[in-house]
Write a protein that holds these residues in place. Structure first.
Motif, PDB file in Angstrom:
ATOM      1  N   ARG A 175       0.704  -1.367  -0.004  1.00 29.07           N
ATOM      2  CA  ARG A 175       0.096  -0.050   0.134  1.00 29.07           C
ATOM      3  C   ARG A 175       0.910   1.263   0.018  1.00 29.07           C
ATOM      4  NH1 ARG A 175      -1.433   1.230   5.674  1.00 29.07           N
ATOM      5  NH2 ARG A 175      -0.298  -0.362   7.187  1.00 29.07           N
ATOM      6  N   ASN A 176       0.271   2.539  -0.223  1.00 29.64           N
ATOM      7  CA  ASN A 176       1.076   3.577  -0.462  1.00 29.64           C
ATOM      8  C   ASN A 176       1.816   3.872   0.798  1.00 29.64           C
ATOM      9  OD1 ASN A 176      -0.119   4.230  -2.951  1.00 29.64           O
ATOM     10  ND2 ASN A 176      -1.759   5.617  -1.965  1.00 29.64           N
ATOM     11  N   LEU A 177       3.148   4.041   0.504  1.00 26.12           N
ATOM     12  CA  LEU A 177       4.106   4.221   1.791  1.00 26.12           C
ATOM     13  C   LEU A 177       3.841   5.623   2.225  1.00 26.12           C
ATOM     14  CD1 LEU A 177       7.391   3.088  -0.149  1.00 26.12           C
ATOM     15  CD2 LEU A 177       5.997   1.946   1.537  1.00 26.12           C
ATOM     16  N   PRO A 178       3.848   5.842   3.438  1.00 23.02           N
ATOM     17  CA  PRO A 178       3.516   6.976   4.141  1.00 23.02           C
ATOM     18  C   PRO A 178       4.640   8.392   3.720  1.00 23.02           C
ATOM     19  CG  PRO A 178       4.670   5.710   5.935  1.00 23.02           C
ATOM     20  CD  PRO A 178       4.222   4.841   4.463  1.00 23.02           C
ATOM     21  N   GLU A 179       4.099   9.547   3.551  1.00 18.30           N
ATOM     22  CA  GLU A 179       4.884  10.680   3.244  1.00 18.30           C
ATOM     23  C   GLU A 179       6.098  10.851   4.158  1.00 18.30           C
ATOM     24  OE1 GLU A 179       5.008  12.392   0.488  1.00 18.30           O
ATOM     25  OE2 GLU A 179       3.436  11.332  -0.624  1.00 18.30           O
ATOM     26  N   LYS A 180       5.670  10.781   5.442  1.00 16.27           N
ATOM     27  CA  LYS A 180       6.678  11.174   6.449  1.00 16.27           C
ATOM     28  C   LYS A 180       6.825   9.780   7.263  1.00 16.27           C
ATOM     29  CE  LYS A 180       6.953  15.155   5.421  1.00 16.27           C
ATOM     30  NZ  LYS A 180       8.145  15.775   4.694  1.00 16.27           N
ATOM     31  N   PHE A 181       7.933   9.673   7.998  1.00 12.92           N
ATOM     32  CA  PHE A 181       8.338   8.760   8.863  1.00 12.92           C
ATOM     33  C   PHE A 181       8.566   9.076  10.199  1.00 12.92           C
ATOM     34  CE2 PHE A 181      11.463   5.650  10.485  1.00 12.92           C
ATOM     35  CZ  PHE A 181      10.968   4.343  10.312  1.00 12.92           C
TER      36      PHE A 181
END
Length: 214
Positions: free
Chosen positions: A208-214
């Motif tokens: 699924r879409n990787l988060p923009e921030k970690f």
């Protein structure tokens, strides 16, 4: 400068190649490199036409060696020799490559006779702009931003089977100066969160879409 907006000047490359009939192309096997110098240590004096396949482009030696990009055919390599003190990049095949080379003097002669300098400049400017964009981005991106972009690229690339050819860690260390521990930490958390699927260190898929921030 947006790196994604920089496209290979394919029309210019193909126009130049059309003026150099290929007589005896050479096969470069995976792992082989193009010569970076003649026997006397001078630049090789050859412009290389990468007709098909893929190579890693790098600059520097030893600990200072930096892999810059994957170059795919058709491409024209060695144009830096046209400058008085142009840098000579190193090229290593990561897939079987068909190449054909001509001497720099012959290349210049045919380019001049056929007024191909605008096409040469388009190719060289694209290379310069790509390096500038990569340098600027590497100074601004966080470790996660870099890892995220490489994961997306590996997942989407199909022509050269990068996911099967490289472990994620090896691929990322090839093109970045991120430490192994940082890469492993971020990958472990993405895997635990169900964002990516991996097996024996290799990327299977992005779930699924990787988060923009970690």
């Amino acid at each position: 400068m947006d790196l994604k907006a920089l496209e290979k000047p394919l029309a210019s490359i193909e126009n130049i190649l059309s003026h150099f009939p290929v007589n005896q192309p050479c096969l470069i096997e995976t792992g082989q490199t193009l010569p970076t110098a003649a026997r006397n240590g001078a630049p090789p004096g050859k412009i290389v036409f990468l007709l098909s396949g893929a190579m890693i482009c790098a600059l520097g030696e030893g600990d200072k060696k930096q892999n810059l990009a994957i170059v795919t055919g058709p491409s024209i390599l060695g144009l830096g020799q046209l400058a008085p003190s142009g840098a000579i990049a190193q090229y290593e095949a990561i897939a079987p490559c068909m190449v054909y080379s001509v001497g720099v003097d012959k290349f210049i002669k045919i380019v001049e006779e056929n007024r191909l300098w605008p096409d040469v400049m388009k190719i060289m400017l694209t290379i310069v702009n790509t390096l500038v964009a990569r340098t600027a981005a590497s100074g601004l991106q966080s470790a996660y931003d870099i890892i995220r972009s490489y994961l997306i690229y590996m997942d989407r690339e199909t022509a050269y089977s990068l996911k099967e050819r490289y472990t994620v860690v090896k691929y990322m260390q090839t093109f970045s100066r991120l430490s192994r521990s940082i890469i492993l930490k971020i990958l472990a958390e993405l895997k635990a969160g169900g964002f990516i699927e991996m097996k024996k260190g290799k990327l299977i898929r992005i779930n699924r879409n990787l988060p923009e921030k970690f």
